[in-house]
Design a protein around this motif. Structure first.
Motif, PDB file in Angstrom:
ATOM      1  N   PHE A  73      71.464  10.690  -1.627  1.00 37.82           N
ATOM      2  CA  PHE A  73      70.962   9.483  -2.302  1.00 37.82           C
ATOM      3  C   PHE A  73      69.915   9.859  -3.344  1.00 37.82           C
ATOM      4  CE2 PHE A  73      69.987   5.173  -2.980  1.00 37.82           C
ATOM      5  CZ  PHE A  73      68.616   5.027  -3.006  1.00 37.82           C
ATOM      6  N   THR A  74      69.023  10.789  -2.975  1.00 39.14           N
ATOM      7  CA  THR A  74      67.991  11.229  -3.923  1.00 39.14           C
ATOM      8  C   THR A  74      68.631  11.937  -5.132  1.00 39.14           C
ATOM      9  OG1 THR A  74      66.503  11.544  -2.056  1.00 39.14           O
ATOM     10  CG2 THR A  74      65.866  12.559  -4.137  1.00 39.14           C
ATOM     11  N   SER A  75      69.604  12.793  -4.840  1.00 39.50           N
ATOM     12  CA  SER A  75      70.259  13.497  -5.948  1.00 39.50           C
ATOM     13  C   SER A  75      71.015  12.543  -6.864  1.00 39.50           C
ATOM     14  CB  SER A  75      71.216  14.555  -5.391  1.00 39.50           C
ATOM     15  OG  SER A  75      72.252  13.940  -4.672  1.00 39.50           O
ATOM     16  N   VAL A  76      71.625  11.471  -6.273  1.00 37.54           N
ATOM     17  CA  VAL A  76      72.332  10.477  -7.092  1.00 37.54           C
ATOM     18  C   VAL A  76      71.377   9.765  -8.027  1.00 37.54           C
ATOM     19  CG1 VAL A  76      73.561   8.281  -6.979  1.00 37.54           C
ATOM     20  CG2 VAL A  76      74.265  10.156  -5.512  1.00 37.54           C
ATOM     21  N   GLN A  77      70.169   9.449  -7.532  1.00 35.97           N
ATOM     22  CA  GLN A  77      69.186   8.792  -8.402  1.00 35.97           C
ATOM     23  C   GLN A  77      68.824   9.687  -9.595  1.00 35.97           C
ATOM     24  OE1 GLN A  77      65.984   7.774  -5.710  1.00 35.97           O
ATOM     25  NE2 GLN A  77      66.674   5.657  -5.550  1.00 35.97           N
ATOM     26  N   ASN A 103      84.303  12.864 -11.228  1.00 33.93           N
ATOM     27  CA  ASN A 103      84.111  13.664 -10.016  1.00 33.93           C
ATOM     28  C   ASN A 103      83.009  13.089  -9.136  1.00 33.93           C
ATOM     29  OD1 ASN A 103      86.098  15.469 -10.797  1.00 33.93           O
ATOM     30  ND2 ASN A 103      84.670  16.758 -11.947  1.00 33.93           N
ATOM     31  N   GLU A 104      81.915  12.622  -9.794  1.00 31.67           N
ATOM     32  CA  GLU A 104      80.827  12.025  -9.013  1.00 31.67           C
ATOM     33  C   GLU A 104      81.286  10.756  -8.304  1.00 31.67           C
ATOM     34  OE1 GLU A 104      77.611  11.425 -11.639  1.00 31.67           O
ATOM     35  OE2 GLU A 104      77.235  13.562 -12.001  1.00 31.67           O
ATOM     36  N   ILE A 105      82.091   9.928  -8.998  1.00 32.46           N
ATOM     37  CA  ILE A 105      82.579   8.689  -8.384  1.00 32.46           C
ATOM     38  C   ILE A 105      83.467   8.999  -7.198  1.00 32.46           C
ATOM     39  CG2 ILE A 105      84.086   6.707  -8.790  1.00 32.46           C
ATOM     40  CD1 ILE A 105      82.953   6.654 -11.653  1.00 32.46           C
ATOM     41  N   VAL A 157      84.133   9.066  -1.300  1.00 36.19           N
ATOM     42  CA  VAL A 157      84.340   9.807  -0.049  1.00 36.19           C
ATOM     43  C   VAL A 157      83.173   9.592   0.908  1.00 36.19           C
ATOM     44  CG1 VAL A 157      84.560  12.116   0.929  1.00 36.19           C
ATOM     45  CG2 VAL A 157      85.842  11.520  -1.132  1.00 36.19           C
ATOM     46  N   GLU A 158      81.935   9.649   0.351  1.00 33.58           N
ATOM     47  CA  GLU A 158      80.763   9.438   1.205  1.00 33.58           C
ATOM     48  C   GLU A 158      80.743   8.030   1.785  1.00 33.58           C
ATOM     49  OE1 GLU A 158      77.510  10.329  -1.285  1.00 33.58           O
ATOM     50  OE2 GLU A 158      77.859  12.500  -1.316  1.00 33.58           O
ATOM     51  N   ILE A 159      81.103   7.029   0.948  1.00 27.54           N
ATOM     52  CA  ILE A 159      81.118   5.645   1.446  1.00 27.54           C
ATOM     53  C   ILE A 159      82.148   5.495   2.546  1.00 27.54           C
ATOM     54  CG2 ILE A 159      81.734   3.290   0.791  1.00 27.54           C
ATOM     55  CD1 ILE A 159      80.449   3.895  -1.940  1.00 27.54           C
ATOM     56  N   GLN A 160      83.301   6.131   2.365  1.00 28.15           N
ATOM     57  CA  GLN A 160      84.335   6.052   3.399  1.00 28.15           C
ATOM     58  C   GLN A 160      83.858   6.683   4.707  1.00 28.15           C
ATOM     59  OE1 GLN A 160      87.180   4.381   3.067  1.00 28.15           O
ATOM     60  NE2 GLN A 160      87.627   4.766   5.216  1.00 28.15           N
ATOM     61  N   GLN A 161      83.123   7.796   4.586  1.00 27.06           N
ATOM     62  CA  GLN A 161      82.589   8.421   5.798  1.00 27.06           C
ATOM     63  C   GLN A 161      81.573   7.515   6.489  1.00 27.06           C
ATOM     64  OE1 GLN A 161      81.072  12.136   4.405  1.00 27.06           O
ATOM     65  NE2 GLN A 161      83.110  13.118   4.277  1.00 27.06           N
ATOM     66  N   GLU A 178      72.119   1.332   3.787  1.00 27.51           N
ATOM     67  CA  GLU A 178      72.407   2.529   2.988  1.00 27.51           C
ATOM     68  C   GLU A 178      73.778   2.431   2.319  1.00 27.51           C
ATOM     69  OE1 GLU A 178      72.046   5.830   5.549  1.00 27.51           O
ATOM     70  OE2 GLU A 178      69.863   5.756   5.700  1.00 27.51           O
ATOM     71  N   MET A 179      74.749   1.867   3.057  1.00 25.94           N
ATOM     72  CA  MET A 179      76.090   1.742   2.492  1.00 25.94           C
ATOM     73  C   MET A 179      76.091   0.755   1.325  1.00 25.94           C
ATOM     74  SD  MET A 179      79.651   0.927   4.464  1.00 25.94           S
ATOM     75  CE  MET A 179      79.222  -0.788   4.726  1.00 25.94           C
ATOM     76  N   GLU A 180      75.359  -0.340   1.427  1.00 24.06           N
ATOM     77  CA  GLU A 180      75.284  -1.296   0.326  1.00 24.06           C
ATOM     78  C   GLU A 180      74.661  -0.659  -0.916  1.00 24.06           C
ATOM     79  OE1 GLU A 180      73.150  -4.561   1.881  1.00 24.06           O
ATOM     80  OE2 GLU A 180      74.823  -5.353   3.104  1.00 24.06           O
ATOM     81  N   GLU A 181      73.588   0.161  -0.678  1.00 26.74           N
ATOM     82  CA  GLU A 181      72.970   0.841  -1.817  1.00 26.74           C
ATOM     83  C   GLU A 181      73.962   1.795  -2.502  1.00 26.74           C
ATOM     84  OE1 GLU A 181      69.580   2.740  -0.241  1.00 26.74           O
ATOM     85  OE2 GLU A 181      68.399   0.893   0.008  1.00 26.74           O
ATOM     86  N   LEU A 182      74.717   2.528  -1.685  1.00 27.13           N
ATOM     87  CA  LEU A 182      75.712   3.439  -2.260  1.00 27.13           C
ATOM     88  C   LEU A 182      76.798   2.682  -3.023  1.00 27.13           C
ATOM     89  CD1 LEU A 182      76.133   6.009   0.645  1.00 27.13           C
ATOM     90  CD2 LEU A 182      75.123   6.436  -1.585  1.00 27.13           C
TER      91      LEU A 182
END
Length: 741
Positions: free
Chosen positions: A122-126, A260-262, A267-271, A313-317
């Motif tokens: 999450f930090t890296s995405v920001q 690639n980021e999307i 994948v992370e959201i699915q997990q 966290e999932m909503e934020e993602l």
């Protein structure tokens, strides 16, 4: 295999098998009934004493047995192959199952680490979102610059369109003038019989043609300049296109990174969703157990709080995913605009290329027309055409830039026709009909004279001779290098063209008879190079015992009495005769040339044609001459026989210079009888022949003086007017004796 018109079924559980290898009956398949029938079949024959029939039936039965055995063998191989294939597949499946078990265990460990990694991601995405915003602003700035560039390109394209329109108008005007010159040339051909009666009028027309050609050359100069400007503008557009390609590649890279980021976020959201579903199931199980055991209330509340935090966290993602998709759409839109701009620029460049190619084609056509008109004027004037050829530097000769004495002007008027020679700091400029640089091939040389050679088949007298100092490449130009087809000289190539054209003209009713003779003038003595008698070619004292007299008839033709004349039917026969003549020709070694020709070589081809449909007869002559090279005794170091040869060569060449000087001054008396060479060349230099001289030059600095003398002599030859060539056509039986004109 068929029986009674029906196709039998194959064995149960087997596949159909056909094979044509080693069979006379084509594709064959066997069934169980066929095999049983074949095994229990008895050979039938009408008579037991008819052994031929019994042998044929037995051979047929053996062939069918062989086919059946081969079919069984192939079937057995297929079964073994299928068994091995199934065994390999089973081993692969077992291995795959074991790999799946290992991967399932590894995934269990990884799933426990996912939640911790999500917070770090999450930090890296920001940070990445902030970076992408800065890149977006940079992309907007570059887009604005590209729009300005596109406007500049459109303005430039409009200017180019205007210039092309002007150029096309000038080209149309030039074409109209060229058509006018062509019409005038056709009229000159139609009234060729009255040229001598209207010589003064023809001279005026020639002056007008000269002025028209000069105007055409000026207009062509303007066209060439416009083409140069177009090439510069085209190069600028190519540079702009390359810059657009680079920026487009950068945008595509950014787009790929966002995609690639999307994909990673999805994948992370699915997990996270999978973890949430798993926790919900655990909560439900715990709630079910809580009805029985109230001691697990604390655990349930803890799990519910954990679930709610994961939902947040999932909503934020998901919000981050939506923002990234919007950003990707913006990038796709900018990329689409870039692609459209790129296609537009590409189309404009293709259009400019096509226009440039059209302009260059028109320029080439104009140059061809200029050559054609120039040759026509030269023929009408009766001038001797002169081609200059410079040989390459040989091994051991000074090839430094400082030592170079020969250069070639690049101006449009002298391009391909001019040559400059430096001597003692003074520059001497010469212009001929054509100048060949050292890199010119034998094929390039022949292309320029091929139309002149064709004139001999049309009934004209044609003479081509090579002049120059010893070692300048005269024999190479005329004869080439033996054993190397690519370096064949003018004589072999001329003969190949004549035989090839003779074959093609048969369909038009023409039949040609060709006669060849070859001689050399050695020490002012004529030698027959085709004579089969060695005594007739050369005696011990170097003088031929056979006297070959030169005779002139009332028609201006020249005959060599008792000279060997050979009828030829193919270029192979002529090649054999050329080899025979080369062995008999006089050559020697001097300080300037290892294989120096010590005589003048004259090859004569008499062409007699008859057309059965029109009953027209033509008589042409092709003279190809390799003169001996001029040389200075101080350089050649000749002594003894070589000294006598050098003196005889220089004397005959000096006589040739006297003849040229007299022709240039239009004197009443021309000294053709001063030497055997000039007496034989009289019909070529003073009659109605189409004559071309090759002046061969060596670029070696120590030979600058001899090269300057050769160029000056060639300039005088080029200025000589010997009369207009006439076609020799008649309907009467003609004399088949060979002559030099």
């Amino acid at each position: 295999m068929t029986s009674g018109g029906r196709i039998r079924q194959a064995f149960p559980g087997t596949k159909d098998l056909t094979s044509t290898e080693g069979s006379e009956y084509g594709p064959v398949e066997f069934t169980r009934e066929d095999v049983d029938t074949l095994l229990h079949e008895r050979i039938k024959y009408k008579s037991k004493y008819n052994y031929k029939e019994r042998c044929e039936n037995t051979m047929d039965y053996v062939k069918r047995l062989r086919l059946c055995i081969r079919w069984f063998q192939e079937l057995e191989l297929d079964y073994a192959f299928e068994q091995e294939k199934l065994k390999n597949a089973m081993e692969l499946n077992e291995k795959h199952c074991s790999d799946l078990e290992v991967s399932l265990k590894e995934k269990e460990v990884e799933l426990n680490m996912v939640i911790d990694e999500l917070r770090k991601n999450f930090t890296s995405v920001q940070l990445q979102l902030a970076k992408e915003q800065s890149e977006k602003s940079a992309a907007n700035d570059s887009l604005g610059k590209e729009k300005e560039t596109r406007l500049a390109v459109e303005k430039l394209q409009a200017a180019l369109t205007e210039e092309l329109g002007k150029t096309q108008g000038e080209l149309q005007t030039a074409n109209q003038r060229i058509h006018a010159v062509n019409d005038m040339y056709k009229l000159l051909q139609e009234y060729n019989s009255s040229l001598q009666l209207y010589n003064s009028k023809l001279q005026g027309d020639l002056d007008e043609a000269h002025e028209t050609i000069k105007r055409g050359e000026k207009e062509r100069t303007g066209i060439v300049e416009n083409i140069g400007n177009l090439k510069g503008q085209f190069k600028a557009l190519q540079d702009q296109l390359a810059a657009s390609k680079v920026s487009q590649d950068d945008v595509m890279k950014q787009k790929d990174e966002l995609v690639n980021e999307i994909v990673g976020l999805k994948v992370e959201i699915q997990q996270v969703k999978d973890d949430r579903d798993r926790h919900i199931m655990e909560v439900k199980n715990l709630q079910a157990e809580a009805t029985k055991q109230n001691d697990f209330k604390d655990i349930i509340s803890e799990l519910e709080s954990k679930r709610s935090s994961q939902n947040k966290e999932m909503e934020e993602l998901q919000d981050q995913l939506v923002a990234s998709e919007r950003k990707l759409q913006v990038a796709d839109l900018s990329t689409f605009e870039k692609i459209n701009e790129f296609e537009e620029q590409k189309e404009s460049i293709v259009e400019l290329k096509s226009r440039l190619e059209e302009a260059e084609l028109k320029l080439i056509e104009g140059e061809k027309l200029r050559k054609k008109l120039h040759n026509t004027i030269q023929e009408l004037k009766g001038n001797i055409r002169v081609f200059c050829r410079v040989r390459p530097l040989l091994t051991g000769e000074n090839s430094s830039e400082e030592a170079r004495t020969i250069s070639y002007p690049t101006s449009l008027e002298a391009l391909g026709r001019g040559i400059d020679l430096m001597q003692n700091g003074q520059k001497h400029c010469f212009t001929f009909d054509k100048v060949f640089v050292p890199s010119a091939s034998q094929e390039d040389i022949f292309v320029e004279i091929s139309q002149l050679v064709q004139s001999a088949l049309d009934g004209y007298k044609v003479c081509i001779f090579a002049y120059g100092q010893t070692g300048s490449g005269k024999t190479y130009t005329m004869m080439g290098r033996p054993g190397n087809p690519e370096e064949k000289g003018l004589i072999p190539r001329c003969l190949e063209q004549i035989f090839r054209t003779r074959q093609s003209l048969r369909s038009q009713g023409w039949k040609y008879e060709l006669q060849v003779s070859m001689l050399e003038i050695y020490n002012e003595t004529i030698r027959d190079l085709l004579s089969t008698s060695k005594e007739a070619v050369r005696a011990d004292n170097g003088v031929s015992p056979q006297k070959y007299a030169i005779k002139h008839d009332a028609s201006g033709n020249t005959h060599v009495v008792e000279l060997t004349v050979v009828d030829v039917r193919s270029s192979r026969e002529v090649s054999f005769l050329l080899d025979h003549a080369a062995r008999n020709r006089s050559v020697g070694k001097t300080a300037m040339n290892e294989q120096s020709s010590r005589s003048h070589f004259l090859f004569t081809l008499k062409i007699t044609g008859f057309n059965e449909s029109t009953e027209q007869q033509v008589q042409g002559v092709l003279n190809l001459i390799d003169l001996a090279g001029s040389e200075r005794l101080s350089k050649s170091g000749s002594t003894g026989d070589r000294l006598k040869e050098t003196q005889a060569i220089n004397k005959s060449l000096s006589s040739l210079g006297d003849v040229i000087f007299a022709l240039a001054k239009k004197e009443d008396h021309v000294p053709f009888r001063n030497s055997k060479l000039t007496y034989l060349l009289q019909p070529c230099l003073g009659g109605d022949s189409k004559t071309l001289m090759f002046v061969n030059i060596t670029p070696e600095p120590s030979s600058t003086g001899e090269s300057l003398c050769s160029l000056r002599f060639a300039a005088r030859v080029n200025a000589c007017e010997i009369g207009t060539a006439h076609r020799h056509v008649n309907v009467k039986p003609i004399d088949y004796r060979l002559s030099l004109g």
